[in-house]
Design a protein around this motif. Sequence first.
Motif, short mmCIF file in Angstrom:
data_model
loop_
_atom_site.label_atom_id
_atom_site.label_comp_id
_atom_site.label_asym_id
_atom_site.label_seq_id
_atom_site.Cartn_x
_atom_site.Cartn_y
_atom_site.Cartn_z
N ILE A 8 -79.18 -36.46 27.77
CA ILE A 8 -78.59 -37.52 27.13
C ILE A 8 -77.35 -37.70 27.34
N LEU A 9 -76.46 -36.82 27.37
CA LEU A 9 -75.26 -36.72 27.68
C LEU A 9 -74.75 -37.13 28.85
N CYS A 14 -72.56 -41.10 32.34
CA CYS A 14 -72.95 -41.78 33.54
C CYS A 14 -72.79 -43.65 33.33
N LEU A 15 -73.61 -43.70 32.32
CA LEU A 15 -73.63 -45.30 32.02
C LEU A 15 -72.06 -45.95 31.69
N GLY A 21 -65.72 -47.18 34.01
CA GLY A 21 -64.70 -46.58 35.38
C GLY A 21 -64.50 -47.47 36.53
N ARG A 22 -63.66 -46.98 37.30
CA ARG A 22 -63.62 -47.75 38.58
C ARG A 22 -64.51 -46.88 39.76
N GLY A 31 -73.34 -39.76 42.14
CA GLY A 31 -73.96 -38.35 42.91
C GLY A 31 -74.65 -37.43 41.68
N MET A 32 -73.75 -37.32 40.53
CA MET A 32 -74.20 -36.71 39.59
C MET A 32 -75.84 -36.85 38.73
N MET A 33 -75.79 -38.09 38.84
CA MET A 33 -77.29 -38.84 38.65
C MET A 33 -78.12 -38.16 39.66
#
Length: 133
Positions: A8-9, A14-15, A21-22, A31-33
């Motif tokens: 969830i976090l 990421c959303l 974000g830029r 990348g993390m997703m």
Amino acid sequence: MLQTAFLILLIGTCLFAFLRGRTDERLAAGGMMLAALITPLAVSSGFASPETGVLGIDVALLTFLFIIALKSDRFWPLWAAGFHVVGTTIHLATFVEVDIWPPAYANAQGFWAWPVLAALFVGTLLEARYRNN
């Protein structure tokens, strides 16, 4: 329960990074997703022995975060890469000490994803606040 909270976090952070974000934040979030999605597919032994597939994913993400940190004019990518270094080196310890208890290996390795996620969140938050002023 902990995996659900992290998921969830992860999605929320990421959303947030994609919306506020830029480029650096968006790239790191992507990348993390991607790493989070493919890591469960790479687990081969249930952390009973060194997880070379997960190590490969972690090294790829570390390289990606390191490149972002080198090119970025912000500090949060350095923190994210630094936290991920620790998570990645835990894999190396399992090659030296093969009798590590599997839940300890899995939890120690997974723990360091939280500070990486926190670095992305704080970096995005500061970036969004900076642009609103």
